[in-house]
Write a protein that holds these residues in place. Structure first.
Motif, PDB file in Angstrom:
ATOM      1  N   THR A   1      73.603  42.903  36.254  1.00 54.30           N
ATOM      2  CA  THR A   1      73.300  41.701  35.343  1.00 54.30           C
ATOM      3  C   THR A   1      74.332  40.461  35.325  1.00 54.30           C
ATOM      4  OG1 THR A   1      73.975  42.947  33.563  1.00 54.30           O
ATOM      5  CG2 THR A   1      71.729  43.355  34.130  1.00 54.30           C
ATOM      6  N   LYS A   2      75.430  41.079  35.762  1.00 54.16           N
ATOM      7  CA  LYS A   2      76.537  40.252  35.742  1.00 54.16           C
ATOM      8  C   LYS A   2      77.880  40.463  36.910  1.00 54.16           C
ATOM      9  CE  LYS A   2      78.994  42.369  31.993  1.00 54.16           C
ATOM     10  NZ  LYS A   2      78.215  43.548  31.266  1.00 54.16           N
ATOM     11  N   ALA A   3      78.686  39.382  36.974  1.00 56.85           N
ATOM     12  CA  ALA A   3      79.688  39.636  37.906  1.00 56.85           C
ATOM     13  C   ALA A   3      80.570  40.780  37.582  1.00 56.85           C
ATOM     14  CB  ALA A   3      80.576  38.357  37.966  1.00 56.85           C
ATOM     15  N   CYS A   4      80.928  41.390  38.738  1.00 58.95           N
ATOM     16  CA  CYS A   4      81.711  42.522  38.557  1.00 58.95           C
ATOM     17  C   CYS A   4      82.465  42.790  39.857  1.00 58.95           C
ATOM     18  CB  CYS A   4      81.188  43.948  37.916  1.00 58.95           C
ATOM     19  SG  CYS A   4      80.006  44.733  39.161  1.00 58.95           S
ATOM     20  N   SER A   5      83.639  43.875  39.855  1.00 60.32           N
ATOM     21  CA  SER A   5      84.284  44.261  40.957  1.00 60.32           C
ATOM     22  C   SER A   5      83.609  45.155  41.838  1.00 60.32           C
ATOM     23  CB  SER A   5      85.686  44.754  40.502  1.00 60.32           C
ATOM     24  OG  SER A   5      85.389  46.072  39.917  1.00 60.32           O
TER      25      SER A   5
ATOM     26  N   HIS B   1      68.270  32.090  36.015  1.00 58.32           N
ATOM     27  CA  HIS B   1      68.312  33.460  36.537  1.00 58.32           C
ATOM     28  C   HIS B   1      67.429  34.365  35.599  1.00 58.32           C
ATOM     29  CE1 HIS B   1      72.042  32.581  38.592  1.00 58.32           C
ATOM     30  NE2 HIS B   1      71.188  32.585  39.520  1.00 58.32           N
ATOM     31  N   GLU B   2      66.147  34.762  36.090  1.00 58.14           N
ATOM     32  CA  GLU B   2      65.170  35.414  35.419  1.00 58.14           C
ATOM     33  C   GLU B   2      65.902  37.208  35.116  1.00 58.14           C
ATOM     34  OE1 GLU B   2      61.247  35.008  36.859  1.00 58.14           O
ATOM     35  OE2 GLU B   2      61.824  33.102  37.450  1.00 58.14           O
ATOM     36  N   SER B   3      65.431  37.650  34.119  1.00 62.36           N
ATOM     37  CA  SER B   3      65.695  38.973  33.821  1.00 62.36           C
ATOM     38  C   SER B   3      65.436  39.851  34.686  1.00 62.36           C
ATOM     39  CB  SER B   3      65.275  39.305  32.595  1.00 62.36           C
ATOM     40  OG  SER B   3      65.320  40.667  32.167  1.00 62.36           O
ATOM     41  N   ILE B   4      66.316  40.984  35.124  1.00 60.60           N
ATOM     42  CA  ILE B   4      65.824  42.172  35.996  1.00 60.60           C
ATOM     43  C   ILE B   4      65.475  43.136  35.141  1.00 60.60           C
ATOM     44  CG2 ILE B   4      66.961  40.963  37.891  1.00 60.60           C
ATOM     45  CD1 ILE B   4      68.865  43.459  37.528  1.00 60.60           C
ATOM     46  N   ALA B   5      65.538  43.314  33.986  1.00 60.14           N
ATOM     47  CA  ALA B   5      65.685  44.546  33.297  1.00 60.14           C
ATOM     48  C   ALA B   5      64.604  45.379  33.375  1.00 60.14           C
ATOM     49  CB  ALA B   5      66.309  44.179  31.716  1.00 60.14           C
ATOM     50  N   SER B   6      63.256  44.537  33.225  1.00 62.99           N
ATOM     51  CA  SER B   6      62.193  45.529  33.516  1.00 62.99           C
ATOM     52  C   SER B   6      61.130  44.871  34.486  1.00 62.99           C
ATOM     53  CB  SER B   6      61.495  45.441  32.033  1.00 62.99           C
ATOM     54  OG  SER B   6      61.182  44.039  31.770  1.00 62.99           O
ATOM     55  N   GLY B   7      60.272  45.718  35.020  1.00 64.05           N
ATOM     56  CA  GLY B   7      59.429  45.111  36.206  1.00 64.05           C
ATOM     57  C   GLY B   7      60.317  45.190  37.337  1.00 64.05           C
ATOM     58  N   LYS B   8      59.829  44.263  38.366  1.00 68.86           N
ATOM     59  CA  LYS B   8      60.234  44.038  39.545  1.00 68.86           C
ATOM     60  C   LYS B   8      60.959  42.993  39.653  1.00 68.86           C
ATOM     61  CE  LYS B   8      56.760  46.538  42.426  1.00 68.86           C
ATOM     62  NZ  LYS B   8      55.985  46.998  41.421  1.00 68.86           N
TER      63      LYS B   8
ATOM     64  N   GLN C   1      79.351  38.360  42.508  1.00 72.33           N
ATOM     65  CA  GLN C   1      78.110  38.263  41.899  1.00 72.33           C
ATOM     66  C   GLN C   1      76.945  39.382  42.378  1.00 72.33           C
ATOM     67  OE1 GLN C   1      78.091  35.982  39.425  1.00 72.33           O
ATOM     68  NE2 GLN C   1      80.017  34.871  39.850  1.00 72.33           N
ATOM     69  N   PRO C   2      75.940  39.508  41.556  1.00 72.35           N
ATOM     70  CA  PRO C   2      75.097  40.620  41.668  1.00 72.35           C
ATOM     71  C   PRO C   2      74.312  40.319  43.156  1.00 72.35           C
ATOM     72  CG  PRO C   2      74.875  40.109  39.509  1.00 72.35           C
ATOM     73  CD  PRO C   2      75.901  39.281  40.051  1.00 72.35           C
ATOM     74  N   TRP C   3      74.114  38.865  43.518  1.00 74.31           N
ATOM     75  CA  TRP C   3      73.264  38.798  44.685  1.00 74.31           C
ATOM     76  C   TRP C   3      74.042  39.096  46.234  1.00 74.31           C
ATOM     77  CZ3 TRP C   3      73.551  35.169  40.555  1.00 74.31           C
ATOM     78  CH2 TRP C   3      74.483  34.329  40.784  1.00 74.31           C
ATOM     79  N   ASP C   4      75.515  39.086  45.842  1.00 78.73           N
ATOM     80  CA  ASP C   4      76.389  39.452  46.861  1.00 78.73           C
ATOM     81  C   ASP C   4      76.247  41.078  47.170  1.00 78.73           C
ATOM     82  OD1 ASP C   4      77.498  36.974  46.920  1.00 78.73           O
ATOM     83  OD2 ASP C   4      78.921  37.398  45.418  1.00 78.73           O
ATOM     84  N   TYR C   5      76.073  41.863  46.259  1.00 80.41           N
ATOM     85  CA  TYR C   5      76.178  43.394  46.438  1.00 80.41           C
ATOM     86  C   TYR C   5      75.008  44.161  46.299  1.00 80.41           C
ATOM     87  CZ  TYR C   5      77.418  42.998  41.655  1.00 80.41           C
ATOM     88  OH  TYR C   5      77.495  42.695  40.144  1.00 80.41           O
ATOM     89  N   ALA C   6      74.071  43.481  45.626  1.00 77.48           N
ATOM     90  CA  ALA C   6      72.660  44.171  45.044  1.00 77.48           C
ATOM     91  C   ALA C   6      72.293  44.969  46.226  1.00 77.48           C
ATOM     92  CB  ALA C   6      71.691  43.374  44.429  1.00 77.48           C
TER      93      ALA C   6
END
Ligand code: 2AM
Ligand code: CA
Length: 252
Positions: free
Chosen positions: A234-238, A69-76, A205-210
């Motif tokens: 960037t990580k799992a959450c409620s 999983h690549e970083s999403i912090a900067s750029g697209k 997971q982020p891909w479920d809700y982004a």
């Protein structure tokens, strides 16, 4: 326009889901026996990776079925769930979706969720509203007492199941009734479209809700963690999503 090009890629992937020969879906389990993946999850993800990176070559790519999983912090970055609701897909329950978000410096700029079974394409661009098949959508303005609660049972996380059902009981007591679809992305779009008033799940997971989180917000709804505070990409959450007149503080 980019958002239209992404929609076309997702519609093509939707056809693949509809035409899938599920008797040859090569169902495998990941971790617990209820966490499924099929060759179609992988095939759809491969198409999305190739086509989306063709459209935006400098983007990072984060997909559910990817090892790295690549970083999403900067750029697209693209955050992608090729099939959200894989258990439904395996069961032919017809409630699964393709979810694609594009972020810029960690913030969701585009969110798209496509339900091929109903041919519903939910889209949102930050600051420009939310749409279903091109028509504007808005969250419900009904209070929870006149509303529906959607929930996810966090069935992949045994340590969360008791809490999930405890909170569900509280929400059930305050709403007209409950529903469980099995696709977080579709649940978020159901809130965005004003078809239900409250949705929660204790770990996603982020891909479920982004993508769905932007669609809810652009439709006038609220998205946070169940315990309060902003969701994390960037990580799992409620995740808690509500219409405009719902006070969900009883869940915190
Ligand atoms: P999935 O179908 O893409 O796996 C159902 O409660 C929701 O939880 C679905 O959207 C499902 O997504 C998601 N989910 C969250 N965490 C999961 C996990 N570890 N394994 C499988 N599904 C998960
Ligand atoms: Ca998935």
């Amino acid at each position: 326009m980019l958002i239209e090009q992404i929609q076309q890629v997702m519609r093509d992937c939707g056809q693949l889901m509809l035409q899938a020969d599920r008797s040859r879906a090569d169902v495998e389990t990941k971790g617990r026996s209820n966490n499924l993946v099929t060759k179609y999850d992988k095939a759809v993800q491969d198409i999305l990776r190739e086509k989306l990176l063709e459209l935006v070559p400098d983007a990072h790519f984060v997909g559910e079925e990817e090892d790295v999983h690549e970083s999403i912090a900067s750029g697209k970055a693209f955050i992608v769930d090729p099939i959200d609701g894989t258990t439904n897909f395996v069961k032919d329950y017809k409630a699964s979706a393709i979810s694609v978000a594009m972020t810029q410096d960690g913030e969701v700029e585009l969110g798209l969720v496509y339900n091929p079974y109903l041919d519903e394409m939910f889209t949102a661009q930050r600051g420009k509203g939310a749409y279903c098949n091109g028509k504007p959508i808005h969250v419900s303005d009904q209070p929870l007492e006149a509303g529906l609660t959607l929930y996810g049972s966090a069935s992949y996380y045994p340590e969360l199941i008791d809490d999930s059902f405890r909170l569900l009981r509280k929400a059930f007591d305050r709403s007209m009734d409950i529903r469980r679809s099995g696709s977080a992305a579709l649940d978020l779009c159901t809130i965005a479209a004003g078809r239900a008033e409250l949705y929660f799940e204790l770990r996603l997971q982020p891909w479920d809700y982004a993508a769905g989180s932007l669609i809810v917000r652009e439709a006038g709804g609220k998205v946070s963690r169940v315990e309060g505070g902003d969701i994390d990409l960037t990580k799992a959450c409620s995740v808690l999503a509500t219409g405009s007149k719902v006070d969900a503080s009883f869940l915190h």
